[in-house]
Motif scaffolding. Structure first.
Motif, PDB file in Angstrom:
ATOM      1  N   TRP A 174       0.791  -1.109  -0.218  1.00 51.51           N
ATOM      2  CA  TRP A 174      -0.035   0.064   0.015  1.00 51.51           C
ATOM      3  C   TRP A 174       0.761   1.346  -0.033  1.00 51.51           C
ATOM      4  O   TRP A 174       2.081   1.350   0.495  1.00 51.51           O
ATOM      5  N   PRO A 175       0.260   2.498  -0.625  1.00 53.72           N
ATOM      6  CA  PRO A 175       1.154   3.585  -0.605  1.00 53.72           C
ATOM      7  C   PRO A 175       1.636   3.962   1.007  1.00 53.72           C
ATOM      8  O   PRO A 175       0.885   3.962   1.813  1.00 53.72           O
TER       9      PRO A 175
ATOM     10  N   ARG B 248      10.157   8.252   6.957  1.00 53.45           N
ATOM     11  CA  ARG B 248       9.076   8.850   7.565  1.00 53.45           C
ATOM     12  C   ARG B 248       8.741  10.273   7.047  1.00 53.45           C
ATOM     13  O   ARG B 248       7.709  10.650   6.594  1.00 53.45           O
ATOM     14  N   GLU B 249      10.003  10.834   6.906  1.00 52.14           N
ATOM     15  CA  GLU B 249       9.901  12.501   6.283  1.00 52.14           C
ATOM     16  C   GLU B 249       9.033  12.228   4.621  1.00 52.14           C
ATOM     17  O   GLU B 249       8.189  13.049   4.470  1.00 52.14           O
ATOM     18  N   MET B 250       9.605  11.504   3.881  1.00 53.09           N
ATOM     19  CA  MET B 250       8.810  11.214   2.572  1.00 53.09           C
ATOM     20  C   MET B 250       7.742  10.626   2.330  1.00 53.09           C
ATOM     21  O   MET B 250       7.108  10.493   1.330  1.00 53.09           O
ATOM     22  N   GLY B 251       7.361   9.598   3.267  1.00 49.76           N
ATOM     23  CA  GLY B 251       6.241   8.728   3.225  1.00 49.76           C
ATOM     24  C   GLY B 251       6.405   7.685   2.124  1.00 49.76           C
ATOM     25  O   GLY B 251       5.703   7.475   1.487  1.00 49.76           O
ATOM     26  N   LEU B 252       7.697   7.158   2.298  1.00 48.84           N
ATOM     27  CA  LEU B 252       8.196   6.340   1.157  1.00 48.84           C
ATOM     28  C   LEU B 252       7.221   5.012   1.109  1.00 48.84           C
ATOM     29  O   LEU B 252       7.145   4.380   2.250  1.00 48.84           O
ATOM     30  N   SER B 253       7.275   4.499   0.103  1.00 45.96           N
ATOM     31  CA  SER B 253       6.818   2.792  -0.087  1.00 45.96           C
ATOM     32  C   SER B 253       8.153   2.248  -0.392  1.00 45.96           C
ATOM     33  O   SER B 253       8.905   2.875  -1.394  1.00 45.96           O
ATOM     34  N   ALA B 254       8.586   1.013   0.073  1.00 45.50           N
ATOM     35  CA  ALA B 254       9.686   0.402  -0.099  1.00 45.50           C
ATOM     36  C   ALA B 254       9.633  -1.100   0.118  1.00 45.50           C
ATOM     37  O   ALA B 254       8.701  -1.429   0.872  1.00 45.50           O
ATOM     38  N   ILE B 255      10.438  -1.848  -0.579  1.00 41.24           N
ATOM     39  CA  ILE B 255      10.682  -2.914  -0.350  1.00 41.24           C
ATOM     40  C   ILE B 255      11.798  -3.437  -0.120  1.00 41.24           C
ATOM     41  O   ILE B 255      12.928  -2.987  -0.897  1.00 41.24           O
ATOM     42  N   ILE B 256      12.522  -4.085   1.215  1.00 42.42           N
ATOM     43  CA  ILE B 256      13.701  -4.181   1.690  1.00 42.42           C
ATOM     44  C   ILE B 256      13.904  -5.635   1.760  1.00 42.42           C
ATOM     45  O   ILE B 256      13.229  -6.301   2.512  1.00 42.42           O
ATOM     46  N   VAL B 257      15.060  -6.200   1.031  1.00 46.65           N
ATOM     47  CA  VAL B 257      15.524  -7.324   1.312  1.00 46.65           C
ATOM     48  C   VAL B 257      16.843  -7.423   1.975  1.00 46.65           C
ATOM     49  O   VAL B 257      17.772  -6.543   1.644  1.00 46.65           O
ATOM     50  N   THR B 258      16.661  -8.136   3.199  1.00 49.80           N
ATOM     51  CA  THR B 258      17.825  -8.285   4.050  1.00 49.80           C
ATOM     52  C   THR B 258      17.808  -9.669   4.786  1.00 49.80           C
ATOM     53  O   THR B 258      16.882 -10.206   4.896  1.00 49.80           O
ATOM     54  N   HIS B 259      19.077  -9.895   5.367  1.00 47.70           N
ATOM     55  CA  HIS B 259      19.337 -11.265   6.069  1.00 47.70           C
ATOM     56  C   HIS B 259      19.184 -10.607   7.823  1.00 47.70           C
ATOM     57  O   HIS B 259      19.276 -11.350   8.509  1.00 47.70           O
TER      58      HIS B 259
END
Length: 266
Positions: free
Chosen positions: A39-40, A207-218
């Motif tokens: 979602w946005p 938080r500041e930009m209201g970003l939508s993101a997908i983060i891949v990490t271990h």
């Protein structure tokens, strides 16, 4: 209140709809039957051990790898479109405008022979900016926002430390205000103290930009800090998903329990 806890208006549509996404390498499954909505303003974390399929999934979502089946439907300015079916020029335009990709190795996301300001300016020029003064002012502003001194604007990335290169890559990607950011192990390979500083920076920008993101990490600490929702992958499939704190504090699947207890080396 997290993105998944809020009441979503009936007229609002997901920014990204993924349906049955599958990619195979011969007989081996890269990812299989992955489905979710983003979602946005939501940040989704994807975790799993090496070979779990998380990097394959991210590459398929970002258009770097063609899936064998499934849909990746993005809510473009002209309405939802399946990016899997887009032609290459249209997908490249999307990558220059609404999407951004932060690589684990910043050298993969920077022009090493171009100045720091030039790296940020190139992204602006890709979306139509032409006024040199305005481009340089925006680059200077963004260097400051990612904690790079403005006096380094004419230095090349090769003169920067690994942490500074990663911050520069983030500035290059975010300067145009993309609607969706893909991040592949954004703190990987950095010293612990540098990781902590970069995570604080990323959390503030999200938080500041209201970003939508997908983060891949271990790194489970990364998703706990940044992600609203979490997906756990094993052998190419999603075995558990939910609100990040709920999944990490009360994992239901045996594999997730192993990850959280650090039995598995991921």
């Amino acid at each position: 209140m997290t993105q998944m806890e809020k009441i979503v208006p009936a007229t609002e549509v997901p920014l990204l709809q993924v349906r049955d996404l599958t990619r195979r390498y011969g007989a081996r499954i890269g990812c299989a039957d992955v489905s979710f909505d983003l979602w946005p303003g939501e940040v989704l974390g994807i975790v799993g051990e090496s070979g779990s399929g998380k990097s394959t999934l991210l590459s398929c979502l970002a258009g770097h790898l063609a899936p064998d089946a499934g849909q990746v439907i993005f809510d473009t300015a002209s309405g939802p479109k399946d990016t899997v079916q887009m032609d290459e020029p249209e997908r490249r335009r999307l990558s220059r405008t609404d999407w951004a990709y932060v690589h684990q190795n910043p050298r993969d996301g920077l022009r090493m022979g171009v100045t720091a300001g030039g790296n940020v300016g190139e992204r602006l020029m890709a979306v139509g900016a032409r006024h040199y003064g305005a481009i340089r002012d925006a680059a200077t502003d963004w260097l400051g926002r990612v904690e790079i001194d403005a006096s380094r604007i004419d230095d090349r990335p090769s003169a920067f430390s690994g942490g500074m290169q990663q911050r520069l890559q983030i500035a290059r990607n975010l300067v145009t205000g993309p609607r969706l950011v893909f991040m592949d192990e954004p703190t990987g390979g950095l010293d612990v103290s540098v990781q902590a500083r970069l995570l604080d920076l990323l959390r503030g920008l999200v938080r500041e930009m209201g970003l939508s993101a997908i983060i891949v990490t271990h790194d489970l600490a990364v998703v706990r800090l940044l992600a609203d929702r979490l997906m756990v992958m094993k052998s190419g499939r999603v075995v558990e998903q939910g609100l990040t704190d709920q999944v990490l504090d009360d994992p239901q699947h045996a594999y997730t329990q192993l990850l959280v207890s650090s039995v598995l080396q991921v």
